[in-house]
Design a protein around this motif. Structure first.
Motif, PDB file in Angstrom:
ATOM      1  N   PHE A  88       0.851  -1.187   0.000  1.00 22.80           N
ATOM      2  CA  PHE A  88       0.000   0.000   0.000  1.00 22.80           C
ATOM      3  C   PHE A  88       0.890   1.241   0.000  1.00 22.80           C
ATOM      4  N   TYR A  89       0.445   2.275  -0.722  1.00 18.56           N
ATOM      5  CA  TYR A  89       1.123   3.571  -0.682  1.00 18.56           C
ATOM      6  C   TYR A  89       0.131   4.636  -1.125  1.00 18.56           C
ATOM      7  N   GLY A  90       0.460   5.877  -0.812  1.00 19.49           N
ATOM      8  CA  GLY A  90      -0.411   6.982  -1.192  1.00 19.49           C
ATOM      9  C   GLY A  90       0.304   7.976  -2.074  1.00 19.49           C
ATOM     10  N   THR A  91      -0.481   8.824  -2.742  1.00 19.03           N
ATOM     11  CA  THR A  91       0.078   9.848  -3.615  1.00 19.03           C
ATOM     12  C   THR A  91      -0.407  11.223  -3.177  1.00 19.03           C
ATOM     13  N   TYR A  92       0.311  12.240  -3.610  1.00 21.70           N
ATOM     14  CA  TYR A  92      -0.089  13.605  -3.283  1.00 21.70           C
ATOM     15  C   TYR A  92      -1.381  13.998  -3.977  1.00 21.70           C
ATOM     16  N   SER A  93      -1.745  13.308  -5.050  1.00 21.88           N
ATOM     17  CA  SER A  93      -3.019  13.612  -5.699  1.00 21.88           C
ATOM     18  C   SER A  93      -4.187  12.954  -4.976  1.00 21.88           C
ATOM     19  N   GLY A  94      -3.910  12.230  -3.883  1.00 23.56           N
ATOM     20  CA  GLY A  94      -4.977  11.726  -3.029  1.00 23.56           C
ATOM     21  C   GLY A  94      -5.325  10.268  -3.184  1.00 23.56           C
ATOM     22  N   ASP A  95      -4.593   9.539  -4.004  1.00 22.23           N
ATOM     23  CA  ASP A  95      -4.909   8.122  -4.199  1.00 22.23           C
ATOM     24  C   ASP A  95      -4.185   7.247  -3.183  1.00 22.23           C
ATOM     25  N   LEU A  96      -4.936   6.383  -2.534  1.00 20.18           N
ATOM     26  CA  LEU A  96      -4.377   5.299  -1.736  1.00 20.18           C
ATOM     27  C   LEU A  96      -4.430   4.077  -2.644  1.00 20.18           C
ATOM     28  N   THR A 112      -8.888   9.784  -1.926  1.00 25.54           N
ATOM     29  CA  THR A 112      -9.285  10.299  -0.620  1.00 25.54           C
ATOM     30  C   THR A 112      -9.706  11.764  -0.656  1.00 25.54           C
ATOM     31  N   GLY A 113      -9.446  12.439  -1.767  1.00 26.72           N
ATOM     32  CA  GLY A 113      -9.840  13.838  -1.877  1.00 26.72           C
ATOM     33  C   GLY A 113      -8.743  14.815  -1.503  1.00 26.72           C
ATOM     34  N   SER A 114      -7.657  14.333  -0.899  1.00 23.24           N
ATOM     35  CA  SER A 114      -6.522  15.186  -0.565  1.00 23.24           C
ATOM     36  C   SER A 114      -5.273  14.315  -0.564  1.00 23.24           C
ATOM     37  N   GLY A 115      -4.132  14.902  -0.350  1.00 22.11           N
ATOM     38  CA  GLY A 115      -2.870  14.170  -0.445  1.00 22.11           C
ATOM     39  C   GLY A 115      -2.664  13.131   0.638  1.00 22.11           C
ATOM     40  N   VAL A 116      -2.125  11.983   0.247  1.00 20.65           N
ATOM     41  CA  VAL A 116      -1.720  10.950   1.196  1.00 20.65           C
ATOM     42  C   VAL A 116      -0.191  11.001   1.229  1.00 20.65           C
ATOM     43  N   SER A 117       0.345  11.735   2.188  1.00 17.08           N
ATOM     44  CA  SER A 117       1.780  11.971   2.224  1.00 17.08           C
ATOM     45  C   SER A 117       2.491  11.197   3.328  1.00 17.08           C
ATOM     46  N   VAL A 131      -6.565  -1.507   6.900  1.00 17.69           N
ATOM     47  CA  VAL A 131      -5.525  -0.581   6.471  1.00 17.69           C
ATOM     48  C   VAL A 131      -6.071   0.816   6.697  1.00 17.69           C
ATOM     49  N   ALA A 132      -5.251   1.672   7.291  1.00 16.08           N
ATOM     50  CA  ALA A 132      -5.668   3.043   7.567  1.00 16.08           C
ATOM     51  C   ALA A 132      -4.635   4.012   7.005  1.00 16.08           C
ATOM     52  N   ALA A 133      -5.127   5.145   6.493  1.00 15.19           N
ATOM     53  CA  ALA A 133      -4.244   6.179   5.957  1.00 15.19           C
ATOM     54  C   ALA A 133      -4.849   7.550   6.247  1.00 15.19           C
ATOM     55  N   VAL A 134      -3.978   8.507   6.503  1.00 17.45           N
ATOM     56  CA  VAL A 134      -4.393   9.885   6.738  1.00 17.45           C
ATOM     57  C   VAL A 134      -4.288  10.646   5.423  1.00 17.45           C
ATOM     58  N   SER A 135      -5.312  11.409   5.130  1.00 15.55           N
ATOM     59  CA  SER A 135      -5.350  12.234   3.934  1.00 15.55           C
ATOM     60  C   SER A 135      -5.414  13.691   4.361  1.00 15.55           C
ATOM     61  N   GLY A 136      -4.506  14.504   3.848  1.00 13.48           N
ATOM     62  CA  GLY A 136      -4.504  15.929   4.159  1.00 13.48           C
ATOM     63  C   GLY A 136      -3.261  16.590   3.618  1.00 13.48           C
ATOM     64  N   ARG A 137      -3.406  17.762   3.083  1.00 13.64           N
ATOM     65  CA  ARG A 137      -2.294  18.470   2.453  1.00 13.64           C
ATOM     66  C   ARG A 137      -1.290  18.964   3.486  1.00 13.64           C
ATOM     67  N   GLY A 159      -7.478  19.188   3.389  1.00 11.25           N
ATOM     68  CA  GLY A 159      -8.254  18.092   3.959  1.00 11.25           C
ATOM     69  C   GLY A 159      -7.612  17.630   5.244  1.00 11.25           C
ATOM     70  N   GLY A 160      -8.197  16.675   5.862  1.00 19.69           N
ATOM     71  CA  GLY A 160      -7.680  16.117   7.091  1.00 19.69           C
ATOM     72  C   GLY A 160      -8.612  15.006   7.542  1.00 19.69           C
ATOM     73  N   THR A 161      -8.446  13.826   6.939  1.00 16.39           N
ATOM     74  CA  THR A 161      -9.368  12.731   7.196  1.00 16.39           C
ATOM     75  C   THR A 161      -8.599  11.437   7.381  1.00 16.39           C
ATOM     76  N   LEU A 162      -9.061  10.594   8.287  1.00 16.62           N
ATOM     77  CA  LEU A 162      -8.512   9.257   8.459  1.00 16.62           C
ATOM     78  C   LEU A 162      -9.434   8.290   7.729  1.00 16.62           C
ATOM     79  N   PHE A 163      -8.874   7.547   6.777  1.00 21.25           N
ATOM     80  CA  PHE A 163      -9.620   6.547   6.037  1.00 21.25           C
ATOM     81  C   PHE A 163      -9.190   5.167   6.519  1.00 21.25           C
ATOM     82  N   VAL A 164     -10.177   4.297   6.767  1.00 19.39           N
ATOM     83  CA  VAL A 164      -9.903   2.923   7.209  1.00 19.39           C
ATOM     84  C   VAL A 164     -10.676   1.961   6.314  1.00 19.39           C
ATOM     85  N   PHE A 165      -9.964   0.938   5.825  1.00 19.43           N
ATOM     86  CA  PHE A 165     -10.558  -0.051   4.936  1.00 19.43           C
ATOM     87  C   PHE A 165     -10.292  -1.440   5.481  1.00 19.43           C
ATOM     88  N   GLN A 166     -11.291  -2.324   5.390  1.00 18.17           N
ATOM     89  CA  GLN A 166     -11.091  -3.720   5.742  1.00 18.17           C
ATOM     90  C   GLN A 166     -10.472  -4.415   4.539  1.00 18.17           C
TER      91      GLN A 166
END
Length: 170
Positions: A88-96, A112-117, A131-137, A159-166
Motif C-alpha cells: 500500500f502507498y499513497g500519492t499527493y493527488s490523493g490516491d491510496l 481520498t480527496g486530498s494528499g496521502v503523504s 488498512v488506515a491512511a491519513v489524507s490531508g495536504r 483536507g484532514g481525514t482518516l480513512f480505514v478499509f477492511q
C-alpha cells in the motif's frame, strides 16, 4: 518511509524523481531560529522519464530494481507491505493504492480527496485486517520546489481525514 517484505525479499521504496540547479552564493549572516540554506536552488524540474515519483520494488541482495510504478507527482507517501502479498502507498493527488508485492500490478485504488503523504498502517481486530491512511495536504516539502511545488500543492486540496478499509480475506 520504505517497507521490507520477508516473503518476497524486496524493499519497497517511495522515490522522488526531481532534478535541481544549485547556485552557490555569499551566505550572509545566519540568524538563530530563522530558516537558512546558504544557497539558492531551483528544485522544480521533473527528472528523467517525465514522472515525478515512483514506487520501486528493490532486491537488496541482487542490488537491482524488480518493478516500479511511476507517478506523475513527486512526494509519494510511505510504503506498507503486508503478509498477504500487498503493498500500500499513497500519492499527493490523493490516491491510496494497493499493488501486488511480487509483480507490481495495481490491484486497487481509492481517491481520498486530498494528499496521502504519510505511510499507511495496518492492524487486526477480531481476526479482520484493516488498512488506515491519513489524507490531508502538507505544505513543507512541496513549498521548496518552486513551480513544481505549486503544481503539487494545487493538485492537493486541503483536507484532514482518516480513512480505514477492511482488507478482504484471501
Amino acid at each position: 518511509p520504505m517497507s521490507y517484505d520477508q516473503q518476497t525479499g524486496l524493499a519497497y521504496i517511495p522515490s522522488i524523481n526531481v532534478c535541481m540547479d544549485i547556485v552557490d552564493k555569499n551566505p550572509g549572516p545566519v540568524h538563530q531560529g530563522i530558516f537558512y540554506l546558504g544557497t539558492e536552488f531551483n528544485a522544480d524540474q521533473i527528472g528523467p522519464g517525465g514522472h515525478g515519483g515512483e514506487l520501486v520494488a528493490w532486491d537488496p541482495v541482487a542490488g537491482k530494481k524488480v518493478w516500479g510504478i511511476k507517478e506523475p507527482l513527486p512526494f509519494i507517501g510511505g510504503a506498507l507491505s503486508t503478509g498477504g502479498g500487498l503493498v500500500f502507498y499513497g500519492t499527493y493527488s490523493g490516491d491510496l493504492k494497493a499493488a501486488d508485492a511480487k509483480t507490481g500490478d495495481l490491484l486497487w485504488h481509492f481517491n481520498t480527496g486530498s494528499g496521502v503523504s504519510q505511510g499507511p498502517i495496518t492492524y487486526k481486530v477480531d481476526g479482520k485486517q484493516y488498512v488506515a491512511a491519513v489524507s490531508g495536504r502538507i505544505l513543507g516539502p512541496p513549498s521548496f520546489a518552486g513551480l513544481l511545488g505549486e503544481k503539487v500543492i494545487g493538485n492537493t486540496p486541503q483536507g484532514g481525514t482518516l480513512f480505514v478499509f477492511q482488507v478482504p480475506s484471501p
